[in-house]
Design a protein around this motif. Structure first.
Motif, short mmCIF file in Angstrom:
data_model
loop_
_atom_site.label_atom_id
_atom_site.label_comp_id
_atom_site.label_asym_id
_atom_site.label_seq_id
_atom_site.Cartn_x
_atom_site.Cartn_y
_atom_site.Cartn_z
N ARG A 40 0.83 -1.21 0.00
CA ARG A 40 0.00 0.00 0.00
C ARG A 40 0.86 1.26 0.00
N MET A 41 1.84 1.30 0.90
CA MET A 41 2.67 2.49 1.04
C MET A 41 3.58 2.68 -0.18
N LEU A 42 4.14 1.59 -0.68
CA LEU A 42 5.03 1.66 -1.85
C LEU A 42 4.28 2.20 -3.07
N LEU A 43 3.12 1.64 -3.34
CA LEU A 43 2.33 2.07 -4.49
C LEU A 43 1.84 3.51 -4.32
N ALA A 44 1.45 3.87 -3.09
CA ALA A 44 0.98 5.23 -2.83
C ALA A 44 2.11 6.25 -3.05
N VAL A 45 3.33 5.90 -2.63
CA VAL A 45 4.50 6.77 -2.85
C VAL A 45 4.70 6.99 -4.34
N VAL A 185 7.41 2.98 4.25
CA VAL A 185 7.72 1.79 3.44
C VAL A 185 9.18 1.40 3.60
N ALA A 186 10.07 2.40 3.79
CA ALA A 186 11.49 2.11 4.02
C ALA A 186 11.67 1.36 5.34
#
Length: 306
Positions: A40-45, A185-186
């Motif tokens: 979720r966070m990776l795609l949102a970034v 995400v990191a």
């Protein structure tokens, strides 16, 4: 002007509906909470980065800001992990009603960062919320773990909301969101590397899960965030607050329609849920009345000075 206000009011309801749908997607997605949050966070970034490039916005932030966003990014990541864990081990209704305790936690955290006295009314209302949760906890014992996870998620949510209330004075909302999601995400990536969480199975996602993840990260995260900031330019905080409090109600109704029997709860649950949601709504109304009263008094003082 009136048409613009109505348009933005309807848009706000759509945004709140989308936020409520986040919990539904969390229940529909079959992967565990940690990989779910990572995707979720990776795609949102990625989506917000595309938005920055499209709008030709600067990514530049000072070192102090980066450190702030690093901390809150980790808090947000943990918040989402516990939120989706709560849904996985209980259901949407339990998770969202428990998440409504965020206002109580915020009333305890906010005075520390904003250096103001603790409001006794907020504490009293917070105790009423705890009473509602006790009813649920006592009679829905099979959901205890879900309630505990949701309480942790709620506390973390209140913490980063209060901190963002400070950051928004210096940084734009989209910059805050981009870096918090990036550092979140990191953080999860480092955790997965340490625990050997990455595997072939980690990247083997079902087609339906990919579809839900894309909706979750683009519409429910990137779009909803940017749109909510835009709406706040045209609507009063009072209107925004009242509408946001409808999120658990929208989500519970959606969950009942989509999941049926799985979301059917006992009468005692709905009694506890009613107490929690009613107190949260009442707290918002009282807060905004006070804010409005203070603004009127300030205007009257200015007129007297003039």
């Amino acid at each position: 002007m009136q048409e613009s206000k109505l348009k933005n009011y309807l848009l706000l309801h759509l945004i709140v509906f989308i936020w409520g749908f986040t919990a539904i997607l969390g229940a529909l997605i079959t992967i565990d909470a940690i990989p779910l949050v990572w995707y979720r966070m990776l795609l949102a970034v990625i989506f917000i980065a595309i938005y920055f490039l499209w709008k030709k916005k600067s990514f530049r932030v000072n070192k102090k800001g980066l450190l702030k966003f690093l901390f809150t990014g980790i808090v947000i990541a943990l918040h989402w992990v516990f939120f989706f864990k709560a849904i996985k081990v209980s259901n949407v209704s339990v998770a969202l009603v428990t998440m409504s305790t965020g206002a109580f936690f915020a009333s305890l955290i906010e005075p520390i960062f904003f250096r103001r006295k603790i409001n006794t009314l907020e504490i009293f209302l917070g105790l009423l919320v705890i009473g509602g949760l006790y009813i649920i906890f006592n009679f829905e014992s099979q959901y205890k773990l879900g309630i505990i996870y949701a309480l942790i998620a709620s506390f973390l949510s209140a913490l980063f909301a209060v901190l963002n209330g400070l950051y928004i004075k210096k940084y734009t909302a989209d910059v805050i969101s981009f870096y918090q999601l990036f550092f979140g995400v990191a953080f999860i990536t480092v955790y997965l590397l340490i625990t050997n969480g990455f595997s072939i199975a980690f990247f083997q996602i079902e087609t339906s899960d990919w579809l839900y993840l894309l909706i979750l990260s683009s519409i429910c995260t990137a779009y909803a965030f940017i749109a909510s900031v835009e709406v706040m330019k045209y609507l009063s905080p009072y209107t925004v607050m009242l509408t946001i409090n409808l999120e658990p109600i929208y989500a519970i109704i959606l969950a009942l329609i989509i999941f049926g029997d799985k979301e059917q709860m006992s009468n005692t649950f709905y009694l506890g849920a009613f107490i929690v949601l009613f107190v949260v709504l009442l707290n918002g109304i009282l807060k905004n009345r006070k804010t409005l009263k203070d603004k009127i008094q300030q205007k009257l003082k200015k007129k007297k000075v003039i």
